[in-house]
Design an enzyme around this catalytic site. Structure first.
Site, PDB file in Angstrom:
ATOM      1  N   ARG A   1       0.845  -1.245  -0.152  1.00  0.00           N
ATOM      2  CA  ARG A   1       0.056  -0.082   0.105  1.00  0.00           C
ATOM      3  C   ARG A   1       1.018   1.207   0.193  1.00  0.00           C
ATOM      4  O   ARG A   1       0.569   2.240  -0.156  1.00  0.00           O
ATOM      5  CB  ARG A   1      -1.025   0.035   1.228  1.00  0.00           C
ATOM      6  CG  ARG A   1      -2.107  -1.025   1.114  1.00  0.00           C
ATOM      7  CD  ARG A   1      -2.911  -0.405   0.197  1.00  0.00           C
ATOM      8  NE  ARG A   1      -3.979   0.844   0.418  1.00  0.00           N
ATOM      9  CZ  ARG A   1      -4.990   0.884   1.248  1.00  0.00           C
ATOM     10  NH1 ARG A   1      -5.469  -0.034   1.523  1.00  0.00           N
ATOM     11  NH2 ARG A   1      -5.476   2.136   1.521  1.00  0.00           N
TER      12      ARG A   1
ATOM     13  N   HIS B   1      15.158 -10.018   6.820  1.00  0.00           N
ATOM     14  CA  HIS B   1      16.262 -10.240   5.619  1.00  0.00           C
ATOM     15  C   HIS B   1      16.023  -9.296   4.797  1.00  0.00           C
ATOM     16  O   HIS B   1      15.404  -9.115   3.743  1.00  0.00           O
ATOM     17  CB  HIS B   1      15.806 -11.719   5.021  1.00  0.00           C
ATOM     18  CG  HIS B   1      16.752 -12.069   3.915  1.00  0.00           C
ATOM     19  ND1 HIS B   1      16.924 -13.347   3.540  1.00  0.00           N
ATOM     20  CD2 HIS B   1      17.619 -11.462   3.081  1.00  0.00           C
ATOM     21  CE1 HIS B   1      17.753 -13.373   2.671  1.00  0.00           C
ATOM     22  NE2 HIS B   1      18.165 -12.314   2.194  1.00  0.00           N
TER      23      HIS B   1
ATOM     24  N   HIS C   1      10.847  -5.880   0.712  1.00  0.00           N
ATOM     25  CA  HIS C   1      10.181  -6.046   2.119  1.00  0.00           C
ATOM     26  C   HIS C   1      10.736  -5.297   3.315  1.00  0.00           C
ATOM     27  O   HIS C   1      10.580  -3.927   3.209  1.00  0.00           O
ATOM     28  CB  HIS C   1       9.796  -7.396   2.372  1.00  0.00           C
ATOM     29  CG  HIS C   1      10.856  -8.438   2.100  1.00  0.00           C
ATOM     30  ND1 HIS C   1      12.347  -8.207   2.558  1.00  0.00           N
ATOM     31  CD2 HIS C   1      11.029  -9.408   1.269  1.00  0.00           C
ATOM     32  CE1 HIS C   1      13.044  -9.315   2.078  1.00  0.00           C
ATOM     33  NE2 HIS C   1      12.406  -9.936   1.269  1.00  0.00           N
TER      34      HIS C   1
ATOM     35  N   GLU D   1      19.557 -11.524   8.265  1.00  0.00           N
ATOM     36  CA  GLU D   1      19.839 -12.386   6.959  1.00  0.00           C
ATOM     37  C   GLU D   1      20.252 -11.556   6.006  1.00  0.00           C
ATOM     38  O   GLU D   1      19.674 -10.482   5.874  1.00  0.00           O
ATOM     39  CB  GLU D   1      18.752 -13.370   6.750  1.00  0.00           C
ATOM     40  CG  GLU D   1      18.280 -14.330   7.752  1.00  0.00           C
ATOM     41  CD  GLU D   1      17.131 -15.301   7.358  1.00  0.00           C
ATOM     42  OE1 GLU D   1      16.753 -14.880   6.274  1.00  0.00           O
ATOM     43  OE2 GLU D   1      16.929 -16.290   8.092  1.00  0.00           O
TER      44      GLU D   1
ATOM     45  N   THR E   1      12.762 -15.774  -3.282  1.00  0.00           N
ATOM     46  CA  THR E   1      12.931 -16.200  -1.853  1.00  0.00           C
ATOM     47  C   THR E   1      14.233 -16.911  -1.872  1.00  0.00           C
ATOM     48  O   THR E   1      14.850 -17.442  -2.874  1.00  0.00           O
ATOM     49  CB  THR E   1      11.957 -16.799  -0.882  1.00  0.00           C
ATOM     50  OG1 THR E   1      12.314 -16.938   0.194  1.00  0.00           O
ATOM     51  CG2 THR E   1      11.481 -18.277  -1.637  1.00  0.00           C
TER      52      THR E   1
ATOM     53  N   HIS F   1      12.880 -22.192   6.369  1.00  0.00           N
ATOM     54  CA  HIS F   1      12.551 -22.244   5.009  1.00  0.00           C
ATOM     55  C   HIS F   1      11.342 -23.205   5.339  1.00  0.00           C
ATOM     56  O   HIS F   1      11.430 -24.099   5.207  1.00  0.00           O
ATOM     57  CB  HIS F   1      13.368 -22.194   3.787  1.00  0.00           C
ATOM     58  CG  HIS F   1      13.100 -21.577   2.870  1.00  0.00           C
ATOM     59  ND1 HIS F   1      13.540 -20.131   2.583  1.00  0.00           N
ATOM     60  CD2 HIS F   1      12.121 -21.874   1.784  1.00  0.00           C
ATOM     61  CE1 HIS F   1      12.828 -19.682   1.723  1.00  0.00           C
ATOM     62  NE2 HIS F   1      12.165 -20.631   0.859  1.00  0.00           N
TER      63      HIS F   1
ATOM     64  N   HIS G   1       7.117 -17.049   6.717  1.00  0.00           N
ATOM     65  CA  HIS G   1       5.986 -16.974   5.566  1.00  0.00           C
ATOM     66  C   HIS G   1       4.962 -17.714   6.223  1.00  0.00           C
ATOM     67  O   HIS G   1       3.796 -17.352   6.321  1.00  0.00           O
ATOM     68  CB  HIS G   1       6.481 -17.753   4.480  1.00  0.00           C
ATOM     69  CG  HIS G   1       5.574 -17.867   3.267  1.00  0.00           C
ATOM     70  ND1 HIS G   1       5.277 -16.697   2.622  1.00  0.00           N
ATOM     71  CD2 HIS G   1       4.863 -18.908   2.935  1.00  0.00           C
ATOM     72  CE1 HIS G   1       4.428 -16.883   1.529  1.00  0.00           C
ATOM     73  NE2 HIS G   1       4.090 -18.358   1.839  1.00  0.00           N
TER      74      HIS G   1
END
Length: 253
Positions: A18, A43, A50, A72, A109, A200, A224
């Site tokens: 947004r 990360h 992000h 990370e 990713t 992961h 995630h």
């Protein structure tokens, strides 16, 4: 007990979609810490898709050593725009742990670990610099990697096992081979004097089996799946669900 470090990248993805300030990554951080998480992971990437450098700085101040802060990233990626580079960011915020990952902009990713045959010479000075800044250093490695003496030789403290293939195999109902690969890497790391992390695609369904097989697992980094599950159950409740799974297993040694 194996430490749960919650990756907050997906909170930043929602916010960035947004172009505003919600959801608030700082508030999410406070929530997972209050719920009992032992660490927070981010990360940051040079493309800033992000988590951004300012998020990293703000979270470091917010956490203020209450739990471990794990950053990370790819230390080989140069500075770009307002992204100062991984080591420069670590120098500013001094996290407890840095997890080095060989990722690039083209990857959605992280999807593979380091090639220790090819990468040890270039990793050695980076690891030395990060450790001089007070960070524990973990290297992202593929399950099945067993030549880990060289990781210890260049100064790494831990490895993080890439568990994406394990998670896919678990979902398909044929997990034994991939689990054995994770265990082989964990045992090789322990023999080399390294701590063992994993991350992961771990979720509430597959986490217990992994921790049962590797009872000395020091840390799992989960983002995630945890954030996705929290859409239904709430963030604090989801963190507590993961902690119950970890508490029911053997403590890490």
């Amino acid at each position: 007990m194996t430490v749960l470090s919650v990756n907050l990248n997906k909170i930043a993805v929602l916010r960035n979609s947004r172009g505003e300030d919600e959801p608030d990554i700082g508030r999410a951080c406070d929530c997972v810490v209050a719920a009992g998480a032992g660490g927070v992971t981010v990360h940051p990437r040079p493309d800033q898709r992000h988590v951004r450098p300012d998020d990293v700085r703000a979270l470091a101040a917010r956490i203020a050593r209450r739990v471990e802060f794990n950053i990370e990233g790819n230390a080989f990626a140069p500075a770009r725009g307002s992204y100062p580079g991984l080591i420069a960011l670590v120098r500013e915020v001094r996290p407890e742990q840095v997890t080095l990952v060989p990722d690039g902009d083209a990857q959605i990713t992280s999807d593979h670990g380091f090639d220790l045959d090819a990468d040890t010479a270039s990793l050695r000075p980076l690891i030395a610099e990060l450790r001089a800044l007070g960070a524990r250093v973990s290297l992202f490695v593929d399950a099945g990697t067993t030549a880990l003496g060289r990781a210890a030789d260049i100064g790494a403290d831990r490895v993080e096992i890439y568990t994406g293939p394990y998670a896919k195999a678990f979902a398909a109902g044929d997990v034994d081979e991939e689990l054995e690969r994770c265990v082989a890497t964990a045992e090789a790391a322990r023999t080399a004097g390294l701590g063992v992390n994993a991350g992961h695609d771990l979720n509430q369904a597959n986490l217990g089996r992994l921790v049962d097989a590797i009872p000395f697992l020091a840390e799992v980094s989960i983002g995630h799946a945890l954030i996705g599950e929290a859409l239904y159950d709430g963030l604090a409740a989801t963190v507590q669900n993961y902690l119950r799974i970890l508490r029911s297993r053997s403590p890490a040694g």
